[in-house]
Design a protein around this motif. Structure first.
Motif, short mmCIF file in Angstrom:
data_model
loop_
_atom_site.label_atom_id
_atom_site.label_comp_id
_atom_site.label_asym_id
_atom_site.label_seq_id
_atom_site.Cartn_x
_atom_site.Cartn_y
_atom_site.Cartn_z
N UNK A 46 0.84 -1.19 0.00
CA UNK A 46 0.00 0.00 0.00
C UNK A 46 0.88 1.25 0.00
N UNK A 47 0.35 2.33 -0.58
CA UNK A 47 1.08 3.60 -0.54
C UNK A 47 0.11 4.74 -0.81
N UNK A 97 3.03 -2.49 3.93
CA UNK A 97 2.28 -3.67 3.53
C UNK A 97 1.18 -3.91 4.56
N UNK A 98 0.15 -4.65 4.14
CA UNK A 98 -0.96 -4.96 5.04
C UNK A 98 -1.43 -6.38 4.79
N UNK A 99 -2.08 -6.94 5.79
CA UNK A 99 -2.69 -8.27 5.67
C UNK A 99 -3.90 -8.33 6.61
N UNK A 100 -5.03 -8.82 6.08
CA UNK A 100 -6.25 -8.96 6.86
C UNK A 100 -6.39 -10.41 7.31
N UNK A 101 -6.67 -10.61 8.60
CA UNK A 101 -6.77 -11.96 9.17
C UNK A 101 -8.03 -12.06 10.01
N UNK A 102 -8.47 -13.29 10.27
CA UNK A 102 -9.64 -13.50 11.11
C UNK A 102 -9.30 -13.21 12.56
N UNK A 103 -10.34 -12.83 13.34
CA UNK A 103 -10.13 -12.45 14.73
C UNK A 103 -11.37 -12.81 15.54
N UNK A 149 0.50 -1.07 12.87
CA UNK A 149 -0.86 -0.71 13.25
C UNK A 149 -1.82 -1.87 13.10
N UNK A 150 -2.99 -1.73 13.71
CA UNK A 150 -4.06 -2.71 13.62
C UNK A 150 -5.36 -1.97 13.33
N UNK A 151 -6.02 -2.32 12.21
CA UNK A 151 -7.38 -1.84 11.99
C UNK A 151 -8.31 -2.80 12.72
N UNK A 157 -7.68 0.97 4.93
CA UNK A 157 -7.19 2.34 4.80
C UNK A 157 -6.27 2.65 5.97
N UNK A 158 -4.98 2.90 5.72
CA UNK A 158 -4.05 3.17 6.84
C UNK A 158 -4.39 4.42 7.62
#
Length: 281
Positions: A46-47, A97-103, A149-151, A157-158
């Motif tokens: 991302x940038x 960079x970003x990665x979405x994971x289950x929580x 960071x953590x969304x 979106x950072x």
């Protein structure tokens, strides 16, 4: 792929000051894939593009380049045999960079990553300090801030309002200490961000990352927070009540104490491992 030991992927997303976003190169019509941005497998580059730099100049943030590197330069790899290098030339940047994971909603999550920056306006040697003797570098106060960071709702979106950022740090040249953040999930997904924010348009501005870990702190819950007993004077004892003791993951051991102790109340069991039940009589 937390240690970047796999291959390289192609997932990309960016935002611009004029056009907005997000835009997904290689997916959105008219958005060709940038073949010089190769994030680690499982991650998305991302940038922010064409936003003004932090400094009062006409320079704008630029599109980065990104590649998984080997251990030919051991100081750039924290552990294993590979690391991530992301960089810009002659521009400032806000990238990562970003990665979405289950929580588990309500669960507390801790991210730790290792990173460092290298930047210079007067040298291309990868271990020179940012300012050299007899260097006419005009950017004596340049910075490259690193953070994670953590969304908490799984957004990408950072700059989103649901992102919890850890403290920005400046680490130059070597992996001296890890970079962390802790946040509580508000949905069934969270997104992990790594970020490099360089405020000065230098000739070289590199960020190196390695060894990201995501730890879930277990949610410990007592399924009833209050018990009520009703008894008739001279009648039978009221029925026992049960309290569930649970965690998300992994199982935890627990103990019970009664304070103050009274003759009319007993509790069993006094210890155990979740999930389990405590009976109050």
């Amino acid at each position: 792929n937390p240690g970047f030991e796999g291959g390289m992927g192609s997932s990309q997303v960016y935002w611009t000051r004029v056009r907005g976003g997000p835009f997904f190169p290689g997916i959105d019509p008219g958005e060709p894939w940038r073949d010089n941005i190769r994030p680690p497998e499982g991650w998305t580059a991302w940038w922010r593009d064409r936003y003004p730099c932090d400094l009062a100049y006409t320079f704008k943030m630029g599109q980065p380049e990104m590649v998984v590197i080997g251990d030919s330069d051991p100081e750039r790899v924290h552990e294993g045999s590979q690391a991530l290098k992301s960089f810009t030339f002659q521009s400032c940047h806000d990238m990562g960079i970003l990665q979405t994971v289950s929580a588990v909603p309500g669960g507390t999550y801790h991210v730790e990553a290792w990173g460092h920056a290298w930047y210079s306006d007067c040298s291309s040697k990868p271990h020179d300090p940012p300012l050299l003797p007899n260097c006419t570098d005009p950017w004596g106060n340049a910075h490259d801030y690193l953070s994670v960071g953590i969304d908490t709702k799984g957004g990408i979106d950072p700059l989103g309002s649901d992102v919890v950022w850890g403290q920005e740090v400046e680490i130059y040249g070597v992996y001296s200490h890890s970079i962390t953040v802790t946040a509580k999930a508000q949905a069934s997904q969270i997104t992990v961000f790594l970020r490099s924010r360089a405020d000065t348009p230098l000739k070289h501005a590199d960020a190196y990352w390695d060894d990201v870990s995501l730890t879930e702190y277990p949610v410990f819950e007592v399924e009833q927070s209050m018990l009520a007993f009703l008894a008739e004077h001279g009648g039978a004892d009221p029925a026992p009540r049960q309290i569930g003791v649970v965690t998300s993951t992994p199982p935890l051991t627990w103990t019970v104490s009664v304070s103050p102790t009274v003759s009319w109340l007993s509790v069993s069991a006094l210890s155990g491992t979740t999930p389990s039940v405590v009976t109050a009589t």
